[in-house]
Motif scaffolding. Structure first.
Motif, PDB file in Angstrom:
ATOM      1  N   LEU A 205     -62.498 -57.907  -1.637  1.00  8.05           N
ATOM      2  CA  LEU A 205     -62.566 -56.643  -0.900  1.00  8.05           C
ATOM      3  C   LEU A 205     -61.425 -55.705  -1.291  1.00  8.05           C
ATOM      4  CD1 LEU A 205     -63.513 -58.079   2.612  1.00  8.05           C
ATOM      5  CD2 LEU A 205     -64.979 -56.712   1.111  1.00  8.05           C
ATOM      6  N   ALA A 206     -60.234 -56.263  -1.474  1.00  5.37           N
ATOM      7  CA  ALA A 206     -59.103 -55.419  -1.868  1.00  5.37           C
ATOM      8  C   ALA A 206     -59.332 -54.822  -3.254  1.00  5.37           C
ATOM      9  CB  ALA A 206     -57.813 -56.235  -1.846  1.00  5.37           C
ATOM     10  N   HIS A 207     -59.885 -55.608  -4.162  1.00  2.00           N
ATOM     11  CA  HIS A 207     -60.158 -55.125  -5.517  1.00  2.00           C
ATOM     12  C   HIS A 207     -61.144 -53.962  -5.487  1.00  2.00           C
ATOM     13  CE1 HIS A 207     -60.902 -55.190  -9.816  1.00  2.00           C
ATOM     14  NE2 HIS A 207     -62.197 -55.356  -9.587  1.00  2.00           N
ATOM     15  N   LYS A 208     -62.231 -54.134  -4.760  1.00  2.70           N
ATOM     16  CA  LYS A 208     -63.238 -53.063  -4.689  1.00  2.70           C
ATOM     17  C   LYS A 208     -62.690 -51.830  -3.972  1.00  2.70           C
ATOM     18  CE  LYS A 208     -67.206 -56.192  -4.793  1.00  2.70           C
ATOM     19  NZ  LYS A 208     -68.382 -56.716  -4.063  1.00  2.70           N
ATOM     20  N   SER A 209     -61.922 -52.053  -2.913  1.00  2.00           N
ATOM     21  CA  SER A 209     -61.349 -50.928  -2.169  1.00  2.00           C
ATOM     22  C   SER A 209     -60.394 -50.124  -3.045  1.00  2.00           C
ATOM     23  CB  SER A 209     -60.604 -51.449  -0.939  1.00  2.00           C
ATOM     24  OG  SER A 209     -61.474 -52.131  -0.064  1.00  2.00           O
ATOM     25  N   LEU A 210     -59.584 -50.813  -3.833  1.00  4.20           N
ATOM     26  CA  LEU A 210     -58.638 -50.134  -4.714  1.00  4.20           C
ATOM     27  C   LEU A 210     -59.360 -49.365  -5.820  1.00  4.20           C
ATOM     28  CD1 LEU A 210     -55.884 -52.888  -4.963  1.00  4.20           C
ATOM     29  CD2 LEU A 210     -55.623 -50.622  -3.926  1.00  4.20           C
ATOM     30  N   LEU A 211     -60.477 -49.898  -6.297  1.00  7.46           N
ATOM     31  CA  LEU A 211     -61.268 -49.167  -7.295  1.00  7.46           C
ATOM     32  C   LEU A 211     -61.804 -47.871  -6.706  1.00  7.46           C
ATOM     33  CD1 LEU A 211     -63.323 -51.966  -9.128  1.00  7.46           C
ATOM     34  CD2 LEU A 211     -61.527 -50.519 -10.098  1.00  7.46           C
ATOM     35  N   LEU A 212     -62.261 -47.941  -5.451  1.00 11.53           N
ATOM     36  CA  LEU A 212     -62.744 -46.732  -4.781  1.00 11.53           C
ATOM     37  C   LEU A 212     -61.613 -45.724  -4.609  1.00 11.53           C
ATOM     38  CD1 LEU A 212     -65.037 -48.319  -2.043  1.00 11.53           C
ATOM     39  CD2 LEU A 212     -65.784 -46.861  -3.926  1.00 11.53           C
ATOM     40  N   LEU A 213     -60.439 -46.202  -4.219  1.00 12.17           N
ATOM     41  CA  LEU A 213     -59.294 -45.320  -4.038  1.00 12.17           C
ATOM     42  C   LEU A 213     -58.906 -44.666  -5.356  1.00 12.17           C
ATOM     43  CD1 LEU A 213     -57.011 -44.315  -2.139  1.00 12.17           C
ATOM     44  CD2 LEU A 213     -55.682 -46.310  -2.857  1.00 12.17           C
ATOM     45  N   TYR A 214     -58.920 -45.443  -6.424  1.00 11.31           N
ATOM     46  CA  TYR A 214     -58.594 -44.903  -7.741  1.00 11.31           C
ATOM     47  C   TYR A 214     -59.599 -43.826  -8.153  1.00 11.31           C
ATOM     48  CZ  TYR A 214     -58.064 -44.733 -12.826  1.00 11.31           C
ATOM     49  OH  TYR A 214     -57.900 -44.316 -14.117  1.00 11.31           O
ATOM     50  N   GLY A 215     -60.896 -44.108  -7.946  1.00 11.76           N
ATOM     51  CA  GLY A 215     -61.922 -43.136  -8.302  1.00 11.76           C
ATOM     52  C   GLY A 215     -61.817 -41.852  -7.498  1.00 11.76           C
ATOM     53  N   GLU A 216     -61.335 -41.969  -6.287  1.00 11.73           N
ATOM     54  CA  GLU A 216     -61.176 -40.815  -5.411  1.00 11.73           C
ATOM     55  C   GLU A 216     -59.902 -40.031  -5.724  1.00 11.73           C
ATOM     56  OE1 GLU A 216     -61.551 -40.316  -0.573  1.00 11.73           O
ATOM     57  OE2 GLU A 216     -60.156 -41.779  -1.389  1.00 11.73           O
ATOM     58  N   GLY A 217     -58.950 -40.705  -6.398  1.00  9.43           N
ATOM     59  CA  GLY A 217     -57.680 -40.072  -6.694  1.00  9.43           C
ATOM     60  C   GLY A 217     -56.726 -40.083  -5.525  1.00  9.43           C
ATOM     61  N   GLY A 218     -56.938 -41.012  -4.579  1.00 13.84           N
ATOM     62  CA  GLY A 218     -56.096 -41.079  -3.399  1.00 13.84           C
ATOM     63  C   GLY A 218     -54.866 -41.944  -3.619  1.00 13.84           C
ATOM     64  N   ASP A 219     -54.046 -42.038  -2.571  1.00 11.92           N
ATOM     65  CA  ASP A 219     -52.820 -42.816  -2.685  1.00 11.92           C
ATOM     66  C   ASP A 219     -52.610 -43.765  -1.515  1.00 11.92           C
ATOM     67  OD1 ASP A 219     -52.280 -41.044  -0.680  1.00 11.92           O
ATOM     68  OD2 ASP A 219     -50.555 -40.096  -1.646  1.00 11.92           O
ATOM     69  N   CYS A 220     -53.653 -43.950  -0.652  1.00  8.45           N
ATOM     70  CA  CYS A 220     -53.524 -44.874   0.467  1.00  8.45           C
ATOM     71  C   CYS A 220     -54.901 -45.372   0.876  1.00  8.45           C
ATOM     72  CB  CYS A 220     -52.845 -44.181   1.650  1.00  8.45           C
ATOM     73  SG  CYS A 220     -52.564 -45.287   3.070  1.00  8.45           S
ATOM     74  N   LEU A 221     -55.030 -46.679   1.026  1.00  8.81           N
ATOM     75  CA  LEU A 221     -56.308 -47.250   1.437  1.00  8.81           C
ATOM     76  C   LEU A 221     -56.544 -46.987   2.918  1.00  8.81           C
ATOM     77  CD1 LEU A 221     -56.560 -50.798  -0.228  1.00  8.81           C
ATOM     78  CD2 LEU A 221     -57.940 -48.790  -0.721  1.00  8.81           C
ATOM     79  N   GLU A 222     -57.763 -46.541   3.236  1.00  2.67           N
ATOM     80  CA  GLU A 222     -58.159 -46.320   4.620  1.00  2.67           C
ATOM     81  C   GLU A 222     -59.312 -47.262   4.962  1.00  2.67           C
ATOM     82  OE1 GLU A 222     -56.482 -44.621   6.622  1.00  2.67           O
ATOM     83  OE2 GLU A 222     -55.227 -43.421   5.271  1.00  2.67           O
ATOM     84  N   ALA A 223     -59.655 -47.311   6.235  1.00  2.76           N
ATOM     85  CA  ALA A 223     -60.714 -48.213   6.681  1.00  2.76           C
ATOM     86  C   ALA A 223     -62.035 -47.907   5.987  1.00  2.76           C
ATOM     87  CB  ALA A 223     -60.872 -48.110   8.198  1.00  2.76           C
ATOM     88  N   GLY A 224     -62.276 -46.636   5.666  1.00  8.16           N
ATOM     89  CA  GLY A 224     -63.523 -46.269   4.992  1.00  8.16           C
ATOM     90  C   GLY A 224     -63.673 -46.912   3.632  1.00  8.16           C
TER      91      GLY A 224
END
Length: 254
Positions: A205-224
């Protein structure tokens, strides 16, 4: 485990749910042993009949055996090899993963192997790694003698929410991350709930969440982000509420 092994008596049993790190612990344990003093044998899938298990052990120990030998002959060959190693001041440990899959008669064969000893100590030490179903199998009255020989045991538990956050932080630090914390409070809670504290699911889950964050260009993981990763992970616990996801995450979740 090392202290229990050094005591030289009985069988060690390690149990834990799927994904809690039993195989990783087994590999780490074997890698920690001093090769000058210990000889290790590893059976990754002991769902074998007794004779096949003895053949596998003989192969691991490089014992000379006839492929058509019966169980008695195999035991004698293994005993000779163990005695030779004992004379050279080396000790042997047998690690068996996925032990919950072992048939009852094969478990009884394991007990017979622990009978091999000199006047001073056991010739073979056994470590059983298995899921909780192993305890159910060991409760069978027909192998109560084996159960009595388990002198050290440990149950690997899942992580709590605080440990999940610490585990996440440790993993990204080992990977080289030195920035500010990536996991928001809401994401931490979502990651814990979706993974139920199982390390393997935390990793996925952390791996997939971080990929989403990277694709979004964000800098902090959120619940979404975690929820979107959960939708793509069948083994994860699905959230009861639907988070409002950014458009890009909504499409990725589909």
């Amino acid at each position: 485990m090392l202290i229990a092994l050094e005591s030289g008596e009985g069988i060690i049993k390690i149990t834990g749910e799927v994904g809690t790190g039993k195989t990783l612990l087994c590999r780490k344990f074997l890698a920690t042993l001093d090769d000058a003093y210990w000889v290790s044998a590893y059976v990754p899938n002991p769902n074998l009949e007794p004779r096949t298990l003895l053949l596998a052990l003989a192969e691991e120990l490089n014992a000379k055996t006839d492929p058509g030998a019966d169980q008695h002959s195999l035991l004698k060959a293994i005993n000779r090899m163990l005695l030779d190693m004992a004379r050279s001041r080396r000790r042997v440990v047998l690690c068996m993963d996925e032990s919950q899959a072992m048939p009852l008669d094969t478990l009884e064969t394991v007990r017979l192997l622990t009978n091999l000893e000199t006047e001073k100590r056991k010739l073979l030490h056994v470590v059983l790694f298995g899921q909780p179903e192993l305890d159910q199998k060991l409760a069978n009255r027909s192998i109560r003698q084996l159960r009595q020989r388990i002198t050290f045991q440990y149950d690997l538990h899942v992580l709590d929410e605080r440990e999940v956050a610490a585990y996440f932080a440790h993993r990204i630090a080992v990977a080289g991350y030195r920035g500010r914390p990536l996991l928001s409070q809401a994401a931490r809670r979502a990651l814990y709930r979706a993974s139920r504290g199982v390390p393997r699911l935390v990793n996925i889950l952390a791996h997939k969440s971080l990929l989403l964050l990277y694709g979004e260009g964000g800098d902090c993981l959120e619940a979404g982000h975690v929820h979107a990763a959960t939708l793509d992970t069948p083994a994860a616990r699905q959230a009861r509420r639907w988070w409002r996801l950014p458009l890009g995450l909504s499409r990725a979740a589909r």
